[in-house]
Design an enzyme around this catalytic site. Structure first.
Site, PDB file in Angstrom:
ATOM      1  N   ASN A   1       1.015  -0.926  -0.516  1.00  0.00           N
ATOM      2  CA  ASN A   1      -0.219   0.271  -0.224  1.00  0.00           C
ATOM      3  C   ASN A   1       1.146   0.907   0.177  1.00  0.00           C
ATOM      4  O   ASN A   1       0.279   1.877   0.270  1.00  0.00           O
ATOM      5  CB  ASN A   1      -1.275   0.038   1.507  1.00  0.00           C
ATOM      6  CG  ASN A   1      -2.141  -1.611   0.801  1.00  0.00           C
ATOM      7  OD1 ASN A   1      -2.326  -2.106   0.115  1.00  0.00           O
ATOM      8  ND2 ASN A   1      -2.025  -1.766   2.241  1.00  0.00           N
ATOM      9  N   ARG A   2       2.138   1.324  -0.735  1.00  0.00           N
ATOM     10  CA  ARG A   2       3.190   2.760  -0.734  1.00  0.00           C
ATOM     11  C   ARG A   2       3.170   2.636   0.781  1.00  0.00           C
ATOM     12  O   ARG A   2       3.370   4.108   0.898  1.00  0.00           O
ATOM     13  CB  ARG A   2       2.248   3.305  -1.549  1.00  0.00           C
ATOM     14  CG  ARG A   2       2.033   2.829  -2.812  1.00  0.00           C
ATOM     15  CD  ARG A   2       2.731   3.872  -3.916  1.00  0.00           C
ATOM     16  NE  ARG A   2       1.724   3.673  -5.334  1.00  0.00           N
ATOM     17  CZ  ARG A   2       2.580   2.792  -5.683  1.00  0.00           C
ATOM     18  NH1 ARG A   2       3.910   2.600  -5.486  1.00  0.00           N
ATOM     19  NH2 ARG A   2       2.164   2.063  -7.401  1.00  0.00           N
ATOM     20  N   LEU A   3       3.426   2.043   1.572  1.00  0.00           N
ATOM     21  CA  LEU A   3       3.234   2.442   3.298  1.00  0.00           C
ATOM     22  C   LEU A   3       4.568   2.010   3.402  1.00  0.00           C
ATOM     23  O   LEU A   3       4.726   1.076   5.044  1.00  0.00           O
ATOM     24  CB  LEU A   3       2.487   2.170   4.430  1.00  0.00           C
ATOM     25  CG  LEU A   3       1.250   2.151   3.737  1.00  0.00           C
ATOM     26  CD1 LEU A   3      -0.244   2.393   5.568  1.00  0.00           C
ATOM     27  CD2 LEU A   3       0.804   4.018   4.170  1.00  0.00           C
ATOM     28  N   HIS A   4       5.752   2.464   2.676  1.00  0.00           N
ATOM     29  CA  HIS A   4       7.366   1.846   2.267  1.00  0.00           C
ATOM     30  C   HIS A   4       8.280   2.862   3.779  1.00  0.00           C
ATOM     31  O   HIS A   4       7.543   3.472   4.904  1.00  0.00           O
ATOM     32  CB  HIS A   4       8.264   3.018   1.225  1.00  0.00           C
ATOM     33  CG  HIS A   4       7.393   2.435   0.331  1.00  0.00           C
ATOM     34  ND1 HIS A   4       7.116   1.510  -0.174  1.00  0.00           N
ATOM     35  CD2 HIS A   4       6.779   3.623  -0.421  1.00  0.00           C
ATOM     36  CE1 HIS A   4       6.506   1.231  -1.185  1.00  0.00           C
ATOM     37  NE2 HIS A   4       6.224   3.160  -1.197  1.00  0.00           N
TER      38      HIS A   4
END
Ligand SMILES: Cc1cc2nc3c(=O)[nH]c(=O)nc-3n(C[C@H](O)[C@H](O)[C@H](O)COP(=O)(O)O)c2cc1C
Length: 201
Positions: free
Chosen positions: A179-182
């Protein structure tokens, strides 16, 4: 997540070395040039960037070699502030490094130059890196000239070809997450040690 937590406060150089080793172990089919990174330099307000190969790393910094009379060489000699960016796509990893890149000493450069293939050593003499070629065959002629010059003897390191060691002030480790919650860990030099912050993705 446990692995990330364990790695969180390890020294950034050890961390970098471990990730580079992971990139090497991925093999040439997945990561053909594990030591490749983008080097950004800026002497006069206009940044420039290009790919370079890393030739060494330890607590003192990140070492790479080039022609001091090339665009990047001139820019670094005028302003040592530079940035590096590694990207190992199959591992979803990025490492960003910022600091000052200073010339390595000539004895260190000699040792590294001696390990290079003879063709690359001749090329370092023949190429006026980043300068325009003014006529066809010019480069090939210079290669032939230097092959004659160094016939039956070892090739000395050109005085304009050497290394830089970038001593980092910031190192950021980025790991791709769903979820692009890098996950981003920023190490900033603080006295003899490092301060660590986790950044928003
Ligand atoms: C994967 C890769 C690795 C490279 N490694 C180096 C290197 O270690 N040293 C170097 O001088 N140029 C290297 N180059 C060439 C540079 O990207 C660049 O074209 C050249 O150094 C001239 O850059 P400049 O005009 O900005 O100085 C590499 C290019 C690629 C694509």
């Amino acid at each position: 997540m446990a692995a990330i937590e364990r790695a969180l406060f390890s020294a950034p150089f050890q961390r970098f070395a471990a990730l580079l080793e992971e990139a090497r172990r991925a093999g040439p089919e997945r990561i053909p040039e594990p030591t490749a990174f983008t080097l950004a330099t800026c002497a006069d307000g206009q940044p420039s960037a290009r790919m370079i190969l890393l030739k060494g790393v330890d607590e003192a910094g990140f070492v790479f070699y080039t022609n001091y009379e090339s665009r990047k060489g001139r820019e670094l000699l005028a302003n040592p502030r530079a940035a590096m960016c590694f990207h190992w796509a199959p591992l979803e990893l990025q490492v960003r490094v910022e600091g000052r890149a200073l010339p390595v000493d000539s004895a260190e450069a000699d040792v590294y130059f001696a390990t290079r293939a003879r063709g690359s050593q001749i090329g370092a003499w023949a190429s006026h890196q980043s300068e325009p070629l003014t006529r066809e065959g010019e480069l090939e002629e210079r290669v032939a000239d230097f092959e004659r010059k160094f016939e039956r003897r070892s090739v000395a390191r050109p005085p304009h070809w050497s290394g830089f060691r970038l001593s980092p002030e910031r190192i950021e480790f980025w790991k791709g997450m769903p979820n692009r919650l890098h996950h981003r860990e920023l190490y900033r030099r603080s006295g003899d040690g490092w301060q660590v912050e986790i950044l928003n993705p």
